[in-house]
Design an enzyme around this catalytic site. Structure first.
Site, PDB file in Angstrom:
ATOM      1  N   SER A  77      12.176   4.727  -1.060  1.00 17.02           N
ATOM      2  CA  SER A  77      10.904   4.407  -1.537  1.00 17.02           C
ATOM      3  C   SER A  77      10.511   5.106  -2.944  1.00 17.02           C
ATOM      4  CB  SER A  77       9.852   5.099  -0.386  1.00 17.02           C
ATOM      5  OG  SER A  77       8.471   5.021  -0.367  1.00 17.02           O
ATOM      6  N   ASP A 130       7.732  -5.301   4.807  1.00 15.63           N
ATOM      7  CA  ASP A 130       7.254  -4.353   3.764  1.00 15.63           C
ATOM      8  C   ASP A 130       6.749  -5.233   2.753  1.00 15.63           C
ATOM      9  OD1 ASP A 130       6.838  -2.180   2.077  1.00 15.63           O
ATOM     10  OD2 ASP A 130       9.035  -1.615   2.170  1.00 15.63           O
ATOM     11  N   HIS A 165       8.549  -0.297   6.456  1.00 13.69           N
ATOM     12  CA  HIS A 165       9.144   0.639   5.188  1.00 13.69           C
ATOM     13  C   HIS A 165       9.771   1.842   5.586  1.00 13.69           C
ATOM     14  CE1 HIS A 165       8.650   1.831   1.194  1.00 13.69           C
ATOM     15  NE2 HIS A 165       8.228   3.145   1.896  1.00 13.69           N
TER      16      HIS A 165
END
Length: 334
Positions: free
Chosen positions: A180, A270, A300
């Site tokens: 991320s 995502d 995600h």
């Protein structure tokens, strides 16, 4: 914001693994019991986010395997403050071992190497990939906006190479990785090392990274607020108050030559998916050896659901297999 009512996908429209629905319901339940998640004080908000993360990990992330030593260490840093890393060293790994500097997620404002989810996933990954992993406690926004986290990551990678003998790692096989926000930082770290020091990591592994901070491609249209887009966009001015940064958005860096072998892993559902995959395409066009893997059925955050979701276990095994190929290692003996 990306998309509109006519184009955005709703979570309820997706055919998701039942484990994902259970996780989403539990997260919603826990959020309602943690009002400090919206506290104005970043430290208070961060502590609540840590409690949420740890409570979810207890149920949804498989326990750390036996056979991995976990310990904190300190690396020197310019200015004398030092950089804390959490080290995951598989038992029986041969010295000098290949290593990866890992950068945790959390949207640049939350997250820590101390989160239970990171301990569990990284211990398993170190064992499965035959690597020593160093997870960095980098500075967070808004107290420390860009480029503080990037500077910490660059300094940590350089210090790992300098301290390789003491740490029993191979200075020629030190990579970088992250998930991320950490994946975004890992990409920026690689670029900054190339430009500022004439060095590149042995490998970079970017999981669900934000290659750009604007909606990009079809995924930017399809997956909106229900998928975290609003929250992600809200932290950008906290992390990047000036609006720009040379390595903040890897997709906007014009020169992508001379970069190392790269693994990019994206989640099917995502809003960051297409930007990350475009970054992989541009790296490949610039001459890098790139592997892009899209996790079917994933949101995600669902690669962490290794206790309850077969697709999450597959994601982690695919990542470990790619790392074994990149570093020429084998699964460490238990």
């Amino acid at each position: 914001m990306p998309g509109n009512d006519a184009t955005e996908t709703r979570l309820s429209e997706l055919d998701l693994d039942p484990a994902v629905h259970t996780w989403l319901a539990r997260e919603t339940e826990l959020r309602s019991s943690l009002p400090d998640l919206t506290a104005p004080d970043p430290a208070v908000q961060r502590a609540a986010a840590r409690r949420l993360s740890d409570r979810l990990a207890v149920t949804f992330t498989a326990e750390a395997p036996a056979g991995v030593a976990i310990a904190d260490a300190w690396l020197p840093a310019t200015g004398g403050a030092g950089l804390r890393v959490r080290c995951y060293r598989p038992d029986g790994i041969s010295d000098p071992a290949p290593a990866q500097l890992f950068l945790h997620g959390g949207g640049f404002v939350h997250g820590s190497p101390d989160e239970l989810v990171n301990d569990r996933l990284l211990a398993a990954r170190a064992l499965a990939a035959g690597l020593v992993i160093f997870s960095l406690d980098y500075r967070l926004a808004p107290e420390h906006p860009y480029p503080a986290a990037l500077s910490d990551a660059v300094a940590a990678w350089l210090e790992l190479t300098e301290a390789a003998d003491r740490l029993r790692i191979d200075p020629t096989r030190i990579g970088v990785g992250g998930s991320s926000a950490g994946g975004t930082l890992a990409a920026g770290t690689t670029l900054a090392l190339r430009d500022r020091h004439g060095l590149v990591p042995a490998h970079q592994a970017l999981e669900v990274p934000a290659a750009a901070f604007r909606p990009y491609g079809r995924s930017g249209e399809l997956y909106g607020d229900e998928f975290g887009a609003a929250a992600a966009h809200a932290v950008v001015p906290l992390y990047l108050p000036g609006g720009t940064g040379r390595y903040a958005e890897p997709l906007d860096v014009p020169d992508l030559t001379g970069l190392p072998p790269t693994l990019i892993m994206t989640a099917e559902h995502d809003f960051l998916r297409d930007g990350a995959e475009e970054y992989g395409a541009r790296l490949a066009a610039a001459g890098a050896d790139v592997c892009v893997l899209r996790g079917a059925g994933h949101l995600h955050g669902t690669p962490a659901l290794t206790a309850t979701m077969a697709g999450a276990r597959e994601w982690q095994e695919n990542c470990a297999a790619a790392l074994r190929d990149a570093y020429h290692t084998e699964r460490s003996p238990r």
